[in-house]
Structures are given as C-alpha cells and as structure tokens.
Design an enzyme around this catalytic site. Structure first.
Site, PDB file in Angstrom:
ATOM      1  N   LYS A   8      45.002 -20.248 102.607  1.00 16.87           N
ATOM      2  CA  LYS A   8      46.477 -20.203 103.855  1.00 16.87           C
ATOM      3  C   LYS A   8      46.292 -18.010 103.512  1.00 16.87           C
ATOM      4  CE  LYS A   8      48.058 -17.368  99.668  1.00 16.87           C
ATOM      5  NZ  LYS A   8      48.560 -15.892  99.833  1.00 16.87           N
ATOM      6  N   ASP A 148      53.275 -19.773  95.601  1.00 17.53           N
ATOM      7  CA  ASP A 148      52.897 -20.621  97.102  1.00 17.53           C
ATOM      8  C   ASP A 148      52.516 -21.536  96.773  1.00 17.53           C
ATOM      9  OD1 ASP A 148      52.376 -17.661  97.377  1.00 17.53           O
ATOM     10  OD2 ASP A 148      50.369 -17.656  96.355  1.00 17.53           O
TER      11      ASP A 148
HETATM   12  O1  C5P Z   1      53.875 -17.852  90.982  1.00 21.87           O
HETATM   13  P1  C5P Z   1      52.446 -17.086  90.412  1.00 21.87           P
HETATM   14  O2  C5P Z   1      51.579 -17.430  89.609  1.00 21.87           O
HETATM   15  O3  C5P Z   1      51.531 -17.222  91.614  1.00 21.87           O
HETATM   16  O4  C5P Z   1      52.038 -15.978  89.975  1.00 21.87           O
HETATM   17  C1  C5P Z   1      51.160 -14.702  89.232  1.00 21.87           C
HETATM   18  C2  C5P Z   1      52.029 -13.082  88.331  1.00 21.87           C
HETATM   19  O5  C5P Z   1      51.941 -12.906  90.352  1.00 21.87           O
HETATM   20  C3  C5P Z   1      52.959 -13.292  88.587  1.00 21.87           C
HETATM   21  O6  C5P Z   1      52.737 -14.092  86.485  1.00 21.87           O
HETATM   22  C4  C5P Z   1      53.783 -12.216  88.694  1.00 21.87           C
HETATM   23  O7  C5P Z   1      53.230 -10.950  87.612  1.00 21.87           O
HETATM   24  C5  C5P Z   1      53.169 -11.719  90.216  1.00 21.87           C
HETATM   25  N1  C5P Z   1      54.370 -12.070  90.956  1.00 21.87           N
HETATM   26  C6  C5P Z   1      54.963 -11.334  91.222  1.00 21.87           C
HETATM   27  N2  C5P Z   1      56.569 -11.823  92.276  1.00 21.87           N
HETATM   28  C7  C5P Z   1      56.271 -12.623  92.983  1.00 21.87           C
HETATM   29  C8  C5P Z   1      54.893 -13.650  92.791  1.00 21.87           C
HETATM   30  C9  C5P Z   1      54.189 -13.300  91.894  1.00 21.87           C
HETATM   31  O8  C5P Z   1      55.292 -10.591  90.411  1.00 21.87           O
HETATM   32  N3  C5P Z   1      57.145 -13.029  93.779  1.00 21.87           N
END
Ligand code: C5P
Length: 312
Positions: A8, A148
């Site tokens: 994506k 995601d």
């Molecule tokens: O959800 P995901 O594992 O992709 O997120 C990785 C990191 O990115 C999270 O631990 C957080 O630090 C950050 N993040 C965030 N806000 C979001 C998505 C991700 O702060 N909406």
C-alpha cells in the site's frame, strides 16, 4: 491456496497529537499498489502453524505478523468451537497451516508489506479452515495485529469475502476503514531508498516537533477525481518532517526527485519509500528512468489500487 499480497501507499496522511494509549489519531487515504508478496497456504492436520520465508533476515516465529495472524485465528476457531485457546502451541484436532511467503515488498519502507501479509492470512485461513467469520470479526482481530492491517480487509462489511481492499480512507489509529473510489491517476512511480525507517522513532520525533493544526479536516476532495498533477498538490504527509529530521538524506532525495520530475514527490507512511503519480504509463516510465539514472535509486512503475483475490 495462493494469494497475492499487495503493498500500500498512504496517498495522504495527517496525524493528530498523541493520545493516552500512546497512539496518534490519523486521517489517511490508503491505496494498494501493484507490488506483491506471494503467500501459499496448505493445511496441517496436526494443528501446527509453520512459516517459511524467502527472505532469511525476517523472523518466522511469533514476531512475524503472518504467524501472529494465524495463531489469533486458531485461538478464535478454538473459542467459537468451545475448545481451549491454542495461542501457545499445536493442539491435535485444531486446524493448522503451512505457509510459504515469497517476499518482494521491501520491509521498513512504509509500504505495509507485513500488514498486508497478515490481512491476507486472516482472509485465506478463514476460508481454508472453513470458519466463516464475518469481516467485522476479522477486522477486530486485524486491529490487534497492527494499525495498517484493517485497511486491507476493507472495513466491516460490503466487500466480497475473498477480496483485498484497494482504496479507503482510514481514521482512528488507522483501524476505522471507509472504502472510497480509487484516484483517477493510474500509475505510481515508487522510489525505494536503501534505508529502513523505524515507525515508532518517526512518531517519537513527530511528538518533538511543532504541531500543525487541521490534521482532522475531511478529505472530500479525494472523491472529486482530480487529475494526477492536481491531486499531487493536495496530498500531504505529516510524518515527512520527522522522518527527514531523522534522515536528512531522505529529505534531500525527495527534493531532488521532485525537481527532476517537475511534480510533487511524497513519502508513504513513516518512510522510507517515496512516490509520485501519473495518468500516462509512458510518461511515468520516463520519470522512473530519470530518477533511477540520476539518483541511483531503485524505482518501479506500478498500477495503483490493484485488486487481489484468493486463488485456489
Ligand atoms: O500499529 P503498528 O504496530 O503499526 O504501530 C507501530 C508503532 O507506530 C506504534 O507502536 C506507535 O509507536 C506508532 N503508531 C502511532 N500511532 C498510530 C499508528 C502507529 O503512534 N496511529
């Protein structure tokens, strides 16, 4: 069962201030692009979950989102059939799977490869194991794997059960998915710098920088089908300033690429991938060649908002 797992890009990404849960609220328009990993699924009657991967640098245990997705679904299957949760290991009589992952999407590039792989795993195993869980439940499980992952499932309803979502506006942490029409631009030139950006570090840097208001404005213009160059001027990624603060080289690459192709170049997600859009394939290919030859950057011209289905 074989499934193509698309990458994506975040065409548009606005980020709000950090919430108490540590995450940031988002407004993002995501689309799939024609760059695919391939996953092959075969039943394991002994209840095991096994993964092999063409990229030896990737873990094939619970740190891999594919294994996490399979185990979550296995536990869900056990719960719905009244059995014990099997999150810790194989249980005879439970459905198991052997998964082969052919990796093409670069990792740490903001292209959502791991998230796509996890979403595809949820969809494929729901079918392979005959679970018939509704998209709503798969989306809830997906949100627990990563922000995601729900995008690729296309929200709680209204999509054919074996199809990956191709264009959606996502809010919340990214898990609230509203499918929207694809942009009228049909080609994306991807630029893949040989560097991996750590998402948590980019968000931490974002927290240190001046905050830009208006992050939660509606993006109704996304559905007015502006041509590629007009659309590019409306797009924005709030994670670019923090990513370029961490890697000034990435910021310089973006600016030079923009000058070379005389149109805006944006970053996807938390980087490091960069992209620009075209309506004409030949013009896109010429721009990709120019960037590749002048900047020694890996580039590829791929279609936007691709559809992917299960193949049995
Ligand atoms: O959800 P995901 O594992 O992709 O997120 C990785 C990191 O990115 C999270 O631990 C957080 O630090 C950050 N993040 C965030 N806000 C979001 C998505 C991700 O702060 N909406």
């Amino acid at each position: 069962m074989r499934v193509l797992s698309p990458a994506k890009i975040n065409l548009h990404l606005r980020v709000g201030p950090k919430q108490l849960d540590g995450f940031h609220p988002l407004v993002t328009w995501m689309v799939t692009v024609g760059l695919f990993d391939t996953l092959d699924f075969s039943l394991d009657t002994a209840g095991r979950v096994g993964l092999s991967c063409s990229d030896p640098s990737l873990p094939v245990d619970d740190r891999n989102l594919v294994v996490r997705a399979a185990r979550l679904l296995q536990a869900e299957a056990a719960r719905t059939s009244g059995g014990e949760s099997s999150i810790s290991g194989p249980v005879a009589g439970e459905p198991g799977v052997r998964i082969e992952l052919l990796k093409v999407i670069p990792t740490g590039g903001g292209l959502g490869g791991g998230s796509s792989n996890a979403a595809v795993t949820l969809i494929a195993l729901n079918e392979l194991w005959g679970l018939n869980l509704p998209r709503q439940r798969l989306s809830e499980l997906a949100a627990g794997i990563g922000s995601d992952v729900p995008f690729f499932l296309g929200g709680p309803s209204g999509i054919c059960p074996s199809t990956i979502c191709s264009s959606a506006i996502c809010t919340g942490r990214g898990e609230v998915v509203s499918r929207v029409d694809s942009p009228s631009a049909t080609w994306v030139v991807l630029m893949l710098p040989d560097m991996s950006m750590p998402t948590p570090a980019v968000y931490r840097q974002f927290d240190q920088m001046p905050f830009s208001p208006g992050w939660n404005e509606a993006i109704g213009w996304s559905q007015q089908c502006p041509p590629a160059e007009e659309l590019l001027r409306l797009l924005r990624n709030d994670l670019e300033p923090p990513a370029f603060a961490i890697s000034p080289e990435l910021g310089r690459l973006r600016k030079t690429a923009e000058t070379l192709v005389s149109r805006p170049v944006r970053m996807s997600g938390s980087g490091s991938s960069l992209f620009t859009l075209f309506s004409d394939h030949e013009v896109a290919e010429k721009a990709a060649f120019l960037i590749h030859s002048q900047l020694a950057l890996r580039t590829m011209t791929v279609p936007i908002a691709v559809i992917s289905n299960l193949q049995k």
